[in-house]
Motif scaffolding. Structure first.
Motif, PDB file in Angstrom:
ATOM      1  N   VAL A 115       0.765  -1.467   0.106  1.00  0.00           N
ATOM      2  CA  VAL A 115       0.010   0.056  -0.051  1.00  0.00           C
ATOM      3  C   VAL A 115       0.827   1.335   0.038  1.00  0.00           C
ATOM      4  O   VAL A 115       0.519   2.413  -0.648  1.00  0.00           O
ATOM      5  CB  VAL A 115      -1.069   0.006   1.465  1.00  0.00           C
ATOM      6  N   MET A 116       1.964   1.267   0.822  1.00  0.00           N
ATOM      7  CA  MET A 116       2.978   2.298   0.680  1.00  0.00           C
ATOM      8  C   MET A 116       3.520   2.509  -0.601  1.00  0.00           C
ATOM      9  O   MET A 116       3.731   3.938  -0.864  1.00  0.00           O
ATOM     10  CB  MET A 116       3.924   2.229   1.747  1.00  0.00           C
ATOM     11  N   SER A 117       3.796   1.516  -1.513  1.00  0.00           N
ATOM     12  CA  SER A 117       4.160   1.778  -2.841  1.00  0.00           C
ATOM     13  C   SER A 117       3.091   2.462  -3.704  1.00  0.00           C
ATOM     14  O   SER A 117       3.499   3.311  -4.720  1.00  0.00           O
ATOM     15  CB  SER A 117       4.737   0.716  -3.287  1.00  0.00           C
ATOM     16  N   PHE A 118       1.952   1.951  -3.370  1.00  0.00           N
ATOM     17  CA  PHE A 118       0.743   2.899  -4.149  1.00  0.00           C
ATOM     18  C   PHE A 118       0.539   4.162  -3.864  1.00  0.00           C
ATOM     19  O   PHE A 118       0.291   5.154  -4.571  1.00  0.00           O
ATOM     20  CB  PHE A 118      -0.453   1.860  -3.825  1.00  0.00           C
ATOM     21  N   ASP A 119       0.958   4.286  -2.545  1.00  0.00           N
ATOM     22  CA  ASP A 119       0.814   5.853  -2.036  1.00  0.00           C
ATOM     23  C   ASP A 119       1.868   6.745  -2.727  1.00  0.00           C
ATOM     24  O   ASP A 119       1.833   7.882  -3.255  1.00  0.00           O
ATOM     25  CB  ASP A 119       1.051   5.798  -0.527  1.00  0.00           C
ATOM     26  N   ARG A 120       3.119   6.103  -2.703  1.00  0.00           N
ATOM     27  CA  ARG A 120       4.228   6.896  -3.509  1.00  0.00           C
ATOM     28  C   ARG A 120       3.899   6.893  -5.079  1.00  0.00           C
ATOM     29  O   ARG A 120       4.320   7.941  -5.698  1.00  0.00           O
ATOM     30  CB  ARG A 120       5.459   6.162  -3.437  1.00  0.00           C
ATOM     31  N   TYR A 121       3.169   6.063  -5.414  1.00  0.00           N
ATOM     32  CA  TYR A 121       2.805   6.013  -7.113  1.00  0.00           C
ATOM     33  C   TYR A 121       2.044   7.096  -7.465  1.00  0.00           C
ATOM     34  O   TYR A 121       1.960   7.921  -8.131  1.00  0.00           O
ATOM     35  CB  TYR A 121       2.308   4.728  -7.567  1.00  0.00           C
ATOM     36  N   ALA A 122       0.959   7.188  -6.314  1.00  0.00           N
ATOM     37  CA  ALA A 122      -0.226   8.397  -6.550  1.00  0.00           C
ATOM     38  C   ALA A 122       0.591   9.699  -6.343  1.00  0.00           C
ATOM     39  O   ALA A 122       0.147  10.538  -7.130  1.00  0.00           O
ATOM     40  CB  ALA A 122      -1.189   8.036  -5.316  1.00  0.00           C
ATOM     41  N   ALA A 123       1.582   9.770  -5.187  1.00  0.00           N
ATOM     42  CA  ALA A 123       2.135  11.189  -4.796  1.00  0.00           C
ATOM     43  C   ALA A 123       2.961  11.601  -6.034  1.00  0.00           C
ATOM     44  O   ALA A 123       2.915  12.785  -6.379  1.00  0.00           O
ATOM     45  CB  ALA A 123       2.882  11.088  -3.724  1.00  0.00           C
ATOM     46  N   ILE A 124       3.594  10.533  -6.678  1.00  0.00           N
ATOM     47  CA  ILE A 124       4.699  11.128  -8.018  1.00  0.00           C
ATOM     48  C   ILE A 124       3.933  11.139  -9.182  1.00  0.00           C
ATOM     49  O   ILE A 124       4.305  12.031  -9.807  1.00  0.00           O
ATOM     50  CB  ILE A 124       5.834  10.134  -7.575  1.00  0.00           C
ATOM     51  N   CYS A 125       3.155  10.331  -9.566  1.00  0.00           N
ATOM     52  CA  CYS A 125       2.687   9.997 -10.933  1.00  0.00           C
ATOM     53  C   CYS A 125       1.283  10.710 -10.974  1.00  0.00           C
ATOM     54  O   CYS A 125       1.042  10.820 -12.211  1.00  0.00           O
ATOM     55  CB  CYS A 125       2.509   8.645 -11.316  1.00  0.00           C
TER      56      CYS A 125
END
Length: 305
Positions: A115-125
């Motif tokens: 889930v943390m990787s999805f959060d970083r994806y949403a924040a950056i992309c």
């Protein structure tokens, strides 16, 4: 039909049977456990106390810190005590409890890291839609699904294992009750349970790891069009996360994505995901994260007389 067991307790062989090595391991793992508790409690306190860290990223980081405290506590205190004990035993129900809690918090860590990787994806992309995608309700739902998934995984892992009969064999060639070493003691056909372990623990670990790799691949491609400062900050955050992911997932995949065979290397490999990763998480997320370091300085300055 009720399963009748002749076994009321199990005996651990531990990491080593050499008295000198056991004393060294006692001091070393006691230090590791102290670092795990202090570091993760510090992150929890910081995130809860500093308002500017009340964001999705740090919400999930606080979940991860709580998981690391509980996850390491499922195995470390018993292991540390056994280093200075003559008889390294655990009761039958103690073994059931340890396996359940270990897999519950271990799989919770897998899901939260994903889930943390999805959060970083949403924040950056997806920066313009980030607050909508990772709303407070969305964060609660994602965290709840992670915990419920962990509960389901642990029940599916533990219940079939202890439905098997255990006749006379008591010696577990490990330092905690994990599925493969315990299955070796069952006096029944374990083929179905072995397949379940691979399908459950093995494929969950591999599947989540592949999702993480895909997320970071997309993130790296999206950074090509960003400024140097944006790239530096994003790479710092994602780099620390990926370091944790590698130390945790690779040993898990090695242990669980195979039939019920044990190797001498297994116990050493298990140390990485039971002790090393929970210890590294707070170090990585504080030493490589300016927001957390500044928040800790702020807390320290306001609590100092």
């Amino acid at each position: 039909m009720e399963v009748v067991n002749n076994v009321t307790e199990f005996i651990f062989l531990g990491l080593s049977q050499d008295p000198g090595m056991q004393l060294m391991f006692f001091a070393l793992f006691l230090l590791f456990y102290a670092v795990i508790m202090a570091g993760n409690l510090l992150i929890l306190l910081t995130v809860l106390s500093v308002a500017r860290l009340h964001t999705p990223m740090y919400f999930f980081l606080s979940n991860l810190s709580f998981v690391d405290i509980a996850y390491s506590s499922a195995t470390a205190p018993k292991m540390i005590a056994d280093f200075v004990s003559q008889k390294k035993t655990i009761s039958y129900w103690g073994c059931v409890t340890q396996m359940f809690t270990f897999h519950f918090f271990g799989s919770a860590e897998i899901f939260i890291l994903t889930v943390m990787s999805f959060d970083r994806y949403a924040a950056i992309c997806q920066p313009l839609r980030y607050t909508t995608i990772m709303s407070a309700n969305a964060c609660i739902v994602l965290a709840s699904v992670s915990w419920l998934g962990a509960l389901s995984h642990s029940l599916v892992q533990t219940l079939p294992t202890f439905q098997l009969p255990f006749c006379n064999a008591q010696v577990i060639d490990h330092y905690f009750c994990d599925v493969h070493p315990v299955l070796k003691l069952a006096c029944a056909d374990t083929t179905l349970v072995n397949m379940l372990v691979v399908a459950n623990s093995g494929l969950i670990s591999l599947g989540c790891f592949l999702i993480l790799l895909a997320s970071y691949t997309v993130i790296l491609f999206s950074l090509r069009k960003r400024s140097a400062e944006s790239r530096r900050k994003a790479l710092s955050t994602c780099g620390s996360h990926f370091t944790v992911v590698t130390f945790f997932f690779v040993p898990c995949i090695f242990i669980y994505l195979r039939p019920s065979t044990t190797f001498p290397l297994d116990k050493a490999v298990s140390v990485f995901y039971t002790t090393i990763t929970p210890m590294l998480n707070p170090l990585i997320y504080t030493l490589r994260n300016e927001d957390v370091k500044n928040a800790m300085k702020y807390l320290w300055s306001h609590k100092s007389p």
